[in-house]
Design an enzyme around this catalytic site. Structure first.
Site, PDB file in Angstrom:
ATOM      1  N   HIS A 298      -6.918   5.067   0.500  1.00  0.00           N
ATOM      2  CA  HIS A 298      -7.993   4.301   0.696  1.00  0.00           C
ATOM      3  C   HIS A 298      -7.508   2.892   0.868  1.00  0.00           C
ATOM      4  O   HIS A 298      -8.122   2.297   1.765  1.00  0.00           O
ATOM      5  CB  HIS A 298      -8.874   4.518  -0.300  1.00  0.00           C
ATOM      6  CG  HIS A 298      -9.685   5.926  -0.674  1.00  0.00           C
ATOM      7  ND1 HIS A 298     -10.081   6.387   0.513  1.00  0.00           N
ATOM      8  CD2 HIS A 298      -9.942   6.680  -1.461  1.00  0.00           C
ATOM      9  CE1 HIS A 298     -10.609   7.708   0.209  1.00  0.00           C
ATOM     10  NE2 HIS A 298     -10.739   7.691  -1.112  1.00  0.00           N
TER      11      HIS A 298
ATOM     12  N   GLU B 298      -6.002   7.441  -3.965  1.00  0.00           N
ATOM     13  CA  GLU B 298      -6.604   6.018  -3.955  1.00  0.00           C
ATOM     14  C   GLU B 298      -5.802   5.071  -3.034  1.00  0.00           C
ATOM     15  O   GLU B 298      -6.211   3.977  -2.444  1.00  0.00           O
ATOM     16  CB  GLU B 298      -6.656   5.598  -5.455  1.00  0.00           C
ATOM     17  CG  GLU B 298      -7.506   6.507  -6.363  1.00  0.00           C
ATOM     18  CD  GLU B 298      -8.876   6.405  -5.752  1.00  0.00           C
ATOM     19  OE1 GLU B 298      -9.328   5.558  -5.090  1.00  0.00           O
ATOM     20  OE2 GLU B 298      -9.646   7.561  -5.896  1.00  0.00           O
TER      21      GLU B 298
END
Length: 208
Positions: A27, A24
């Site tokens: 990202h 994450e």
């Protein structure tokens, strides 16, 4: 039986948390680098597990081997090239998982090469970190919404096909459930895992 579950949970937890967080964070970091400040405003530009780990998703991953982290929200309108940049952001998560797996493999090889003693427990934990990150990277590349692979596929498909592909999202969770509860995962997933690990091993041996 319960003791084995507890032991496996303890051993696999570092790998699962690292895989979720780095995925994450990658990202968020790439989205930010490409001009979208949404992840920064939501506090996702950090490696603090509390910002990325969904407690229930983590529990499901430990118990059912199918879980999730808090998804990083992006605004593609902030990108200079929305189609290209969405692909880059989508690939950043799996790419980061593969990188962590490769670095872990290099570390283990170096430890062995220089004769640095490692306990059996350390070897198992490092191996779990490597394998879990490979699995996380491969799984998220499956072209089913909401996985990263679906974003990539949608962006490279012609417009009409991309519109039709959106229909798949209605059934994606059922399809993923079928994949998880049938032998499809072991038949396809395990060979892919071994293929990636084999490539990493060849590269590591060349470098070292």
């Amino acid at each position: 039986m319960f003791e084995n579950f507890i032991m496996k949970t303890i051993i696999s937890l570092p790998g699962i948390v690292i895989a979720m967080v780095i995925h994450e964070w990658a990202h968020a970091r790439v989205a930010y680098a490409l001009g979208d400040f949404t992840p920064k405003m939501q506090g996702r530009l950090t490696l603090n597990p509390l910002a990325h780990v969904d407690p229930f998703g983590l529990l499901m991953l430990l118990v059912a081997h199918f879980g999730w982290a808090k998804p990083v929200q992006i605004n593609p309108y902030n990108f200079s090239n929305p189609k290209r940049d969405d692909i880059l952001v989508s690939l950043a998560g799996p790419g980061a998982n593969f990188l962590i797996a490769f670095i872990t493999l290099l570390f283990m090889i170096l430890m062995i090469k220089f004769g640095v003693p490692m306990s059996d427990g350390m070897k198992i934990v490092l191996n779990y970190i490597m394998i879990i990150n490979i699995n996380f990277g491969i799984f998220n590349l499956i072209p089913l919404p909401p996985l990263d692979g679906s974003h990539v596929l949608k962006q490279i498909l012609p417009y009409e096909l991309a519109q039709k592909y959106e229909i798949v999202e209605r059934y994606s969770m059922w399809i993923l459930l079928i994949i998880l509860v049938t032998p499809i995962l072991s038949v396809v997933f395990v060979p892919m895992q071994q293929f990636v690990l084999g490539i990493f091993t060849v590269i590591a041996n060349i470098l070292l």
